[in-house]
Design a protein around this motif. Structure first.
Motif, PDB file in Angstrom:
ATOM      1  N   ARG A   1      33.541  50.731  39.559  1.00 25.20           N
ATOM      2  CA  ARG A   1      34.566  51.596  38.993  1.00 25.20           C
ATOM      3  C   ARG A   1      35.781  50.763  38.650  1.00 25.20           C
ATOM      4  O   ARG A   1      36.562  50.384  39.511  1.00 25.20           O
ATOM      5  CB  ARG A   1      34.988  52.650  40.011  1.00 25.20           C
ATOM      6  CG  ARG A   1      34.018  53.760  40.143  1.00 25.20           C
ATOM      7  CD  ARG A   1      34.473  54.653  41.274  1.00 25.20           C
ATOM      8  NE  ARG A   1      33.345  55.412  41.781  1.00 25.20           N
ATOM      9  CZ  ARG A   1      33.045  56.629  41.322  1.00 25.20           C
ATOM     10  NH1 ARG A   1      33.800  57.208  40.429  1.00 25.20           N
ATOM     11  NH2 ARG A   1      32.008  57.259  41.789  1.00 25.20           N
ATOM     12  N   ILE A   2      35.934  50.494  37.358  1.00 24.25           N
ATOM     13  CA  ILE A   2      37.041  49.614  36.992  1.00 24.25           C
ATOM     14  C   ILE A   2      38.377  50.335  37.110  1.00 24.25           C
ATOM     15  O   ILE A   2      39.407  49.722  37.301  1.00 24.25           O
ATOM     16  CB  ILE A   2      36.815  49.022  35.587  1.00 24.25           C
ATOM     17  CG1 ILE A   2      37.630  47.742  35.443  1.00 24.25           C
ATOM     18  CG2 ILE A   2      37.183  50.000  34.514  1.00 24.25           C
ATOM     19  CD1 ILE A   2      37.043  46.762  34.503  1.00 24.25           C
ATOM     20  N   ARG A   3      38.345  51.657  37.074  1.00 30.79           N
ATOM     21  CA  ARG A   3      39.583  52.429  37.213  1.00 30.79           C
ATOM     22  C   ARG A   3      40.236  52.178  38.570  1.00 30.79           C
ATOM     23  O   ARG A   3      41.437  51.982  38.674  1.00 30.79           O
ATOM     24  CB  ARG A   3      39.309  53.918  37.067  1.00 30.79           C
ATOM     25  CG  ARG A   3      39.153  54.388  35.658  1.00 30.79           C
ATOM     26  CD  ARG A   3      40.060  55.595  35.425  1.00 30.79           C
ATOM     27  NE  ARG A   3      41.357  55.403  36.050  1.00 30.79           N
ATOM     28  CZ  ARG A   3      42.361  54.803  35.476  1.00 30.79           C
ATOM     29  NH1 ARG A   3      42.248  54.336  34.266  1.00 30.79           N
ATOM     30  NH2 ARG A   3      43.503  54.662  36.111  1.00 30.79           N
ATOM     31  N   THR A   4      39.374  52.195  39.621  1.00 29.98           N
ATOM     32  CA  THR A   4      39.902  51.947  40.964  1.00 29.98           C
ATOM     33  C   THR A   4      40.533  50.557  41.014  1.00 29.98           C
ATOM     34  O   THR A   4      41.577  50.353  41.621  1.00 29.98           O
ATOM     35  CB  THR A   4      38.772  52.037  41.999  1.00 29.98           C
ATOM     36  OG1 THR A   4      37.826  52.983  41.536  1.00 29.98           O
ATOM     37  CG2 THR A   4      39.296  52.437  43.333  1.00 29.98           C
ATOM     38  N   LEU A   5      39.849  49.639  40.371  1.00 29.74           N
ATOM     39  CA  LEU A   5      40.353  48.270  40.327  1.00 29.74           C
ATOM     40  C   LEU A   5      41.721  48.231  39.645  1.00 29.74           C
ATOM     41  O   LEU A   5      42.650  47.580  40.120  1.00 29.74           O
ATOM     42  CB  LEU A   5      39.347  47.436  39.540  1.00 29.74           C
ATOM     43  CG  LEU A   5      39.172  45.986  39.947  1.00 29.74           C
ATOM     44  CD1 LEU A   5      38.753  45.918  41.394  1.00 29.74           C
ATOM     45  CD2 LEU A   5      38.135  45.337  39.058  1.00 29.74           C
ATOM     46  N   PHE A   6      41.810  48.934  38.523  1.00 29.77           N
ATOM     47  CA  PHE A   6      43.083  49.005  37.789  1.00 29.77           C
ATOM     48  C   PHE A   6      44.199  49.458  38.714  1.00 29.77           C
ATOM     49  O   PHE A   6      45.242  48.815  38.827  1.00 29.77           O
ATOM     50  CB  PHE A   6      42.990  50.042  36.662  1.00 29.77           C
ATOM     51  CG  PHE A   6      42.352  49.533  35.406  1.00 29.77           C
ATOM     52  CD1 PHE A   6      41.706  48.324  35.378  1.00 29.77           C
ATOM     53  CD2 PHE A   6      42.429  50.278  34.236  1.00 29.77           C
ATOM     54  CE1 PHE A   6      41.119  47.868  34.218  1.00 29.77           C
ATOM     55  CE2 PHE A   6      41.851  49.829  33.075  1.00 29.77           C
ATOM     56  CZ  PHE A   6      41.185  48.627  33.066  1.00 29.77           C
ATOM     57  N   VAL A   7      43.962  50.606  39.364  1.00 31.29           N
ATOM     58  CA  VAL A   7      45.015  51.182  40.188  1.00 31.29           C
ATOM     59  C   VAL A   7      45.405  50.213  41.289  1.00 31.29           C
ATOM     60  O   VAL A   7      46.590  49.975  41.545  1.00 31.29           O
ATOM     61  CB  VAL A   7      44.560  52.524  40.773  1.00 31.29           C
ATOM     62  CG1 VAL A   7      45.629  53.106  41.663  1.00 31.29           C
ATOM     63  CG2 VAL A   7      44.234  53.494  39.660  1.00 31.29           C
ATOM     64  N   GLY A   8      44.374  49.607  41.918  1.00 36.00           N
ATOM     65  CA  GLY A   8      44.658  48.663  42.998  1.00 36.00           C
ATOM     66  C   GLY A   8      45.507  47.502  42.511  1.00 36.00           C
ATOM     67  O   GLY A   8      46.497  47.130  43.152  1.00 36.00           O
ATOM     68  N   VAL A   9      45.124  46.919  41.374  1.00 39.48           N
ATOM     69  CA  VAL A   9      45.878  45.774  40.869  1.00 39.48           C
ATOM     70  C   VAL A   9      47.281  46.196  40.463  1.00 39.48           C
ATOM     71  O   VAL A   9      48.250  45.477  40.707  1.00 39.48           O
ATOM     72  CB  VAL A   9      45.135  45.135  39.676  1.00 39.48           C
ATOM     73  CG1 VAL A   9      46.019  44.147  38.965  1.00 39.48           C
ATOM     74  CG2 VAL A   9      43.894  44.441  40.167  1.00 39.48           C
ATOM     75  N   PHE A  10      47.388  47.382  39.900  1.00 41.46           N
ATOM     76  CA  PHE A  10      48.724  47.831  39.504  1.00 41.46           C
ATOM     77  C   PHE A  10      49.619  47.983  40.729  1.00 41.46           C
ATOM     78  O   PHE A  10      50.778  47.563  40.724  1.00 41.46           O
ATOM     79  CB  PHE A  10      48.643  49.163  38.749  1.00 41.46           C
ATOM     80  CG  PHE A  10      49.836  49.415  37.887  1.00 41.46           C
ATOM     81  CD1 PHE A  10      49.819  49.079  36.554  1.00 41.46           C
ATOM     82  CD2 PHE A  10      50.999  49.957  38.414  1.00 41.46           C
ATOM     83  CE1 PHE A  10      50.919  49.281  35.768  1.00 41.46           C
ATOM     84  CE2 PHE A  10      52.106  50.155  37.627  1.00 41.46           C
ATOM     85  CZ  PHE A  10      52.065  49.818  36.294  1.00 41.46           C
ATOM     86  N   MET A  11      49.052  48.571  41.799  1.00 41.78           N
ATOM     87  CA  MET A  11      49.854  48.737  43.012  1.00 41.78           C
ATOM     88  C   MET A  11      50.224  47.383  43.598  1.00 41.78           C
ATOM     89  O   MET A  11      51.373  47.166  44.000  1.00 41.78           O
ATOM     90  CB  MET A  11      49.075  49.560  44.038  1.00 41.78           C
ATOM     91  CG  MET A  11      49.014  51.023  43.686  1.00 41.78           C
ATOM     92  SD  MET A  11      47.992  51.927  44.857  1.00 41.78           S
ATOM     93  CE  MET A  11      49.064  51.960  46.281  1.00 41.78           C
ATOM     94  N   ALA A  12      49.239  46.470  43.636  1.00 45.11           N
ATOM     95  CA  ALA A  12      49.523  45.157  44.203  1.00 45.11           C
ATOM     96  C   ALA A  12      50.594  44.437  43.379  1.00 45.11           C
ATOM     97  O   ALA A  12      51.518  43.832  43.930  1.00 45.11           O
ATOM     98  CB  ALA A  12      48.242  44.330  44.251  1.00 45.11           C
ATOM     99  N   GLY A  13      50.464  44.520  42.054  1.00 42.61           N
ATOM    100  CA  GLY A  13      51.450  43.869  41.191  1.00 42.61           C
ATOM    101  C   GLY A  13      52.833  44.441  41.394  1.00 42.61           C
ATOM    102  O   GLY A  13      53.825  43.704  41.456  1.00 42.61           O
ATOM    103  N   SER A  14      52.918  45.759  41.540  1.00 39.39           N
ATOM    104  CA  SER A  14      54.215  46.390  41.753  1.00 39.39           C
ATOM    105  C   SER A  14      54.790  45.971  43.100  1.00 39.39           C
ATOM    106  O   SER A  14      55.980  45.689  43.225  1.00 39.39           O
ATOM    107  CB  SER A  14      54.073  47.904  41.727  1.00 39.39           C
ATOM    108  OG  SER A  14      53.346  48.282  40.598  1.00 39.39           O
ATOM    109  N   ALA A  15      53.910  45.910  44.121  1.00 38.09           N
ATOM    110  CA  ALA A  15      54.385  45.513  45.443  1.00 38.09           C
ATOM    111  C   ALA A  15      54.906  44.079  45.409  1.00 38.09           C
ATOM    112  O   ALA A  15      55.930  43.766  46.023  1.00 38.09           O
ATOM    113  CB  ALA A  15      53.264  45.642  46.463  1.00 38.09           C
ATOM    114  N   LEU A  16      54.222  43.212  44.660  1.00 42.42           N
ATOM    115  CA  LEU A  16      54.701  41.830  44.534  1.00 42.42           C
ATOM    116  C   LEU A  16      56.063  41.799  43.862  1.00 42.42           C
ATOM    117  O   LEU A  16      56.949  41.033  44.255  1.00 42.42           O
ATOM    118  CB  LEU A  16      53.708  40.997  43.723  1.00 42.42           C
ATOM    119  CG  LEU A  16      52.519  40.459  44.497  1.00 42.42           C
ATOM    120  CD1 LEU A  16      51.579  39.742  43.561  1.00 42.42           C
ATOM    121  CD2 LEU A  16      53.008  39.510  45.573  1.00 42.42           C
TER     122      LEU A  16
END
Lengths: 340, 359
Positions: free
Chosen positions: A236-251
């Motif tokens: 599920r690439i959508r889950t991946l998207f959300v995860g990376v977006f959250m990680a990027g925002s947290a960084l």
């Protein structure tokens, strides 16, 4: 009968991916070139450390942005808002716990800053989740709308910061033991800058390991190369998207805390101001490339510091000059990402 | 018939829209006589300048599909060009001419260089590069204080005919002295009108059609034989030149140039807000958007102040309605309009008129 198929012997290894070393050399070469120009060795050390520290902080803010772009083809013009929110969230820990900040104990200082960073990262991560859901999801694939809408998101976020934390500047003092400098020989190394370098290196190394040594990292890299194929293989690439977006925002939030402590005063535009630098860095690095982003951040920050010392007027445009030079050499940035 | 020629065949195509446009036009023509007072005249002149500035941005964003963040830079170049020329050479028309042509030349060169450098690539790349260049320019303007006056900017004297003390006629007309301020206002107004009609002509010319084709599908436009890079660059230069002229008008009106009013990023976000809320890809959107926005900027804040005082008991809400927070509400409106009304007010009105004609 002659051999029809020219099959390679089985024990030959797969062709190695050629590592492009030239950009890696740029940072040390730039630093060494500047040594004779600066003249005195201690000054050069101070400048270099200052540059590296700034570069690390910029890297923290830029890495998430470039990864998000690489994976989802979304350029978040509102990325700076996460930087601001991160910095302002930190004040919610650092100001009430003033006694810990002012205490003359490394552990108390470290833990209070650690808590501030943790809170900031959690808040910006959640905010990133909301931002992806509400703002970005409807406009995947539409660049023009993305630019407009994330810009609008940034305006709203900046104004909300004013509403929540007030419109005045907030002073954000450095913890007691982080102040001052180590004197090695004649070179003065500010403690906080060294801390920034260490934190930046930790972020870079862990990011590198996650991307290259874990399954999630493999999927992310595969998604950057070809998202549809990853989906076709059942992930599920959508889950991946959300995860990376959250990680990027947290960084970005982490970068915001570090940057806010470095500046020691906070305004709501702190994120918008750094956004320009962040963009230059990811353009130099090649949109979507984390390694290029790291080198770009170092180059920009070092150039700014050296130029600030050698020719202050040039420092005002040093990042633009650097960007133009790099793009003339490699129009797609240092490490072009294959797909784009 | 004359109207049709003047508007280049691109009529408002909606009764409500026509009425609004007429109201803005008449309001602006009669502003000095109907709304006395320095403040309202200032509002009217600002609307005129913003109509030109926003319409020239619409040429890029709405018609060509190019996002540029350097529009304030060109606006600032125009303002600074005239301002510094008048400051250095004294108040004469010659200085205005030299400043304007110098600014136009600089804008043209910059727009060409930026365009050729980055318009080949994706829209996103161009947006980032222009953002970087514009911010560097703003920093330069505020740091080279010997030349530009730094953060404080420069005040200067305009040619005698435009100075407030100048009297064209001894008698008053409709209770208003015909002074230099009035002449400046009409200079701004008629220049803005001419530039606006010129842009309307551009977007309805074959050239404008090509721009729209590029916006819709640049690959196909290229396949049809149009060199998209050249068209994009031309549109970019055109937009830049008109923005420069808008800057010249603003400088002549304010008799002041400074980084905050001419180059700051706030001006850029204002332009973006206006163009999207007014309606992208419809030059008329610039008129409606600017009029509403500038009026809101000047008068809505007073109302929000009253609302904020009324709610002063509730801590969070009072902050939400603080007069300085009006951008928050505009930002929300902006995001919503990008989603739901991408063609803005003008597009909505036209669509409504269309469904009414053919139910």
């Amino acid at each position: 009968m002659t051999k029809i198929l020219n099959v390679a012997p089985q024990d030959t290894a797969l062709p190695k991916v050629r590592v492009d070393m030239v950009p890696l050399l740029l940072v040390p070469v730039l630093a060494l070139l500047m040594l004779p120009l600066v003249g005195s060795f201690p000054t050069w050390v101070t400048l270099t450390v200052a540059g590296l520290a700034m570069g690390m902080m910029v890297f923290m803010m830029a890495s998430g942005l470039t990864l998000i772009f690489g994976l989802m083809d979304v350029l978040n013009f509102g990325h700076g808002a996460f930087v601001s929110v991160g910095a302002f969230t930190a004040t919610m820990v650092l100001l009430p716990m003033r006694s810990w900040v002012e205490a003359d104990s490394v552990w108390m200082n470290l833990s209070v800053v650690g808590m501030a960073i943790l809170l900031a990262m959690v808040v910006t991560g959640l905010l990133g989740w909301a931002f992806e859901r509400i703002i970005i999801r409807p406009v995947y694939g539409l660049h023009l709308k993305q630019i407009l809408i994330t810009m609008g998101g940034m305006i709203v976020a900046e104004q909300l910061i004013h509403v929540i934390w007030g419109a005045e500047q907030i002073p954000l003092p450095l913890p007691t033991t982080f102040r001052g400098a180590f004197i090695i020989g004649d070179a003065a190394l500010e403690k906080y800058r060294l801390i920034a370098v260490v934190v930046g290196l930790i972020v870079f190394v862990s990011m590198f390991l996650v991307l290259n040594r874990t399954k999630v990292g493999l999927l992310i890299r595969a998604g950057v190369e070809n998202g549809e194929m990853v989906e076709a293989l059942g992930y599920r690439i959508r889950t991946l998207f959300v995860g990376v977006f959250m990680a990027g925002s947290a960084l970005a939030g982490l970068g915001g805390v570090m940057w806010g402590l470095y500046k020691e005063t906070l305004t709501a535009t702190i994120g918008a101001e750094i956004t320009v630098l962040v963009f230059i860095v990811i353009i130099i690095g090649g949109l979507g490339s984390v390694g290029g982003c790291f080198i770009g951040a170092m180059l920009v920050a070092l150039a700014a510091n050296y130029a600030g010392f050698l020719a202050p007027k040039v420092a005002l445009v040093s990042d633009i000059l650097l960007m133009v030079t790099v793009l003339l050499w490699r129009p797609q940035g240092l490490y072009p990402v294959a797909k784009r | 018939m004359i109207i049709k020629t003047l508007l280049s065949g691109d009529l408002p195509r909606s009764r409500i829209l026509s009425a609004m446009l007429l109201a803005v036009l008449i309001g602006l023509i009669l502003a000095p006589f109907v709304f006395p007072g320095a403040r309202s005249l200032n509002v009217a002149a600002t609307i005129c300048v913003f109509v030109v500035l926003v319409a020239s941005y619409d040429l890029l964003l709405g018609y060509t599909g190019v996002v540029s963040f350097a529009h304030t830079m060109f606006y600032g170049i125009g303002a600074y060009g005239v301002g510094l020329a008048l400051n250095g050479m004294g108040p004469s028309w010659w200085a205005v001419f030299v400043g304007t042509s110098g600014a136009l030349a600089l804008s043209l060169v910059l727009a060409l260089v930026i365009g050729l450098f980055s318009l080949r690539v994706k829209a996103i790349f161009y947006a980032m590069i222009t953002l970087a260049v514009a911010s560097a320019f703003a920093v330069l303007a505020s740091q080279l204080s010997d030349f530009t006056g730094g953060e404080d900017g420069r005040t200067f004297r305009v040619p005698e005919m435009l100075q407030p003390g100048f009297r064209l006629l001894d008698t008053e007309i409709l209770g208003r002295a015909i002074d230099g301020k009035l002449i400046t206002y009409y200079l701004v107004f008629f220049s803005a009108l001419a530039l606006f009609l010129f842009m309307l002509r551009i977007v309805n010319s074959p050239f404008g059609r090509v721009l729209q084709a590029i916006r819709e599908n640049d690959f196909r436009a290229e396949a049809l034989g149009y060199r998209t890079v050249i068209y994009r660059t031309l549109a970019n230069c055109l937009g830049a030149l008109i923005a420069t002229l808008a800057g010249v008008l603003m400088a002549l009106w304010l008799r002041y140039v400074g980084p905050k009013t001419m180059l700051s990023f706030e001006v850029m976000t204002d332009i973006l807000l206006i163009v999207v809320i007014g309606g992208m890809g419809t030059v008329y959107g610039a008129v409606i958007g600017s009029a509403l926005f500038i009026l809101a900027q000047n008068y809505l804040q007073v109302m929000m102040g009253k609302a904020s005082v009324a709610m002063s008991g509730i801590p969070f809400l009072a902050n939400l309605f603080h007069p300085d927070r009006w951008l928050l509400w505009l930002g929300v409106l902006f995001v919503l309009s990008v989603y739901f009304f991408p063609t803005g007010i003008v597009g909505r009105l036209r669509a409504r008129a269309l469904t009414r004609e053919r139910p």
